[in-house]
Motif scaffolding. Sequence first.
Motif, short mmCIF file in Angstrom:
data_model
loop_
_atom_site.label_atom_id
_atom_site.label_comp_id
_atom_site.label_asym_id
_atom_site.label_seq_id
_atom_site.Cartn_x
_atom_site.Cartn_y
_atom_site.Cartn_z
N ASN A 152 1.13 -1.58 0.13
CA ASN A 152 -0.29 -0.02 0.04
C ASN A 152 0.72 1.21 0.09
OD1 ASN A 152 0.31 -1.25 2.42
ND2 ASN A 152 -0.08 1.05 3.34
N GLU A 195 -1.31 -7.97 9.14
CA GLU A 195 -0.33 -8.44 9.17
C GLU A 195 0.07 -9.45 9.86
OE1 GLU A 195 -1.69 -5.47 9.43
OE2 GLU A 195 -0.58 -4.21 7.94
N HIS A 227 -0.84 5.45 11.03
CA HIS A 227 -1.01 3.95 10.30
C HIS A 227 -2.33 3.83 9.62
CE1 HIS A 227 3.72 1.77 11.17
NE2 HIS A 227 2.61 1.15 10.01
MG MG Z 1 2.42 -1.57 6.62
#
Ligand code: MG
Length: 341
Positions: free
Chosen positions: A147, A182, A237
Amino acid sequence: METLYLKVRDLKQDGERLDRAAQLLREGQLVAFPTETVYGLGGNALLPGAAKAIYAAKGRPSDNPLIVHISSLQELPPLVREVPPAIHQLAQRFWPGPMTVVLSKSDWIPSETSGGLDTVAIRMPSHPVAQELIRRSGVPVAAPSANLSGSPSPTCAEHCLHDLDGRIAAIVDGGACQVGVESTVLTLCGEPRVLRPGAVTLEMLRQVLPDIRYDPGVFHHLPDQAKVASPGMKYKHYAPHTRVVLVRGSREQFRRFLQGRQEPFGALCFEGDLPQEPCPLLTYGREHDPSSQAHQLFDALRRVDGLRVPVVYARVSGEEGIGQAVYNRLLRAAGFEEIAL
Ligand code: MG
Ligand code: AMP
């Protein structure tokens, strides 16, 4: 640059496409590919130029190191100074799978790949397309999430195309990612600590490493001058442009909280929370099913700006298992803003 789109659903039938992608990787080009967690943006981990290209394509600060992906345990020893004994037990249980381990790096790993650190993060993914791509490339593959830096991680090829079309050599489309958040990152340098929660939970890791605990940066906003254990903790984030505020409470409390608000707002909640649709809303899975939340979270966060409201209230409730990873990502998307009802 024109980005090649390579659909791979069957390893045999689509083998030529995989070979093409593997060759690009070997040559130092960038290829987005599916893993069981999220899509990765792969580059040859042994080439400083490939690592630099990854930072440039993502707009990622070059001190935020890349996870190096391998396809078998034999590929590990040359990449690290030593293989600690615990690795064997961890690997036996959780590799291939959504676990990344930080170890002392060998000279094979260029400092561009490790973000200037003397450690390297290693993972062996279980997605068959990822495994086969790494194996065919013949090199360790550095791959952060595919991304643009700061935006939610990609969980399907469309998300990668949206962010990186024209910026990378190819995208391998292997369908939607199963896990959706993740990998768990843990360090074995010093006291064992979890730096990022994921599908391999703290409880699971404690079966191998009874003393492992969360690093303080996992659920708390660290002061700017604090020395962070993992550079990724410093950066904003998973964040939509829209302000996101977490709201902790029961379904009933959440409904009442929204009823009392005057200003325009949207909601990010669990299925069934708001059947009357009192505002523009998105859902991210079912309340007592954290795997469904992990699976849907990033797609929902990518749609938040489309609600076109100044603020989105995101409901959170008790976090079990992978729910801790979901909460860790939501905290960052909300800049740690949380209201307890
Ligand atoms: Mg990342
Ligand atoms: P991403 O590439 O988006 O999956 O993020 C990888 C995460 O792993 C980031 O938060 C990095 O800071 C962290 N990481 C990678 N390598 C290391 C390392 N050597 N030491 C500590 N954290 C690391």
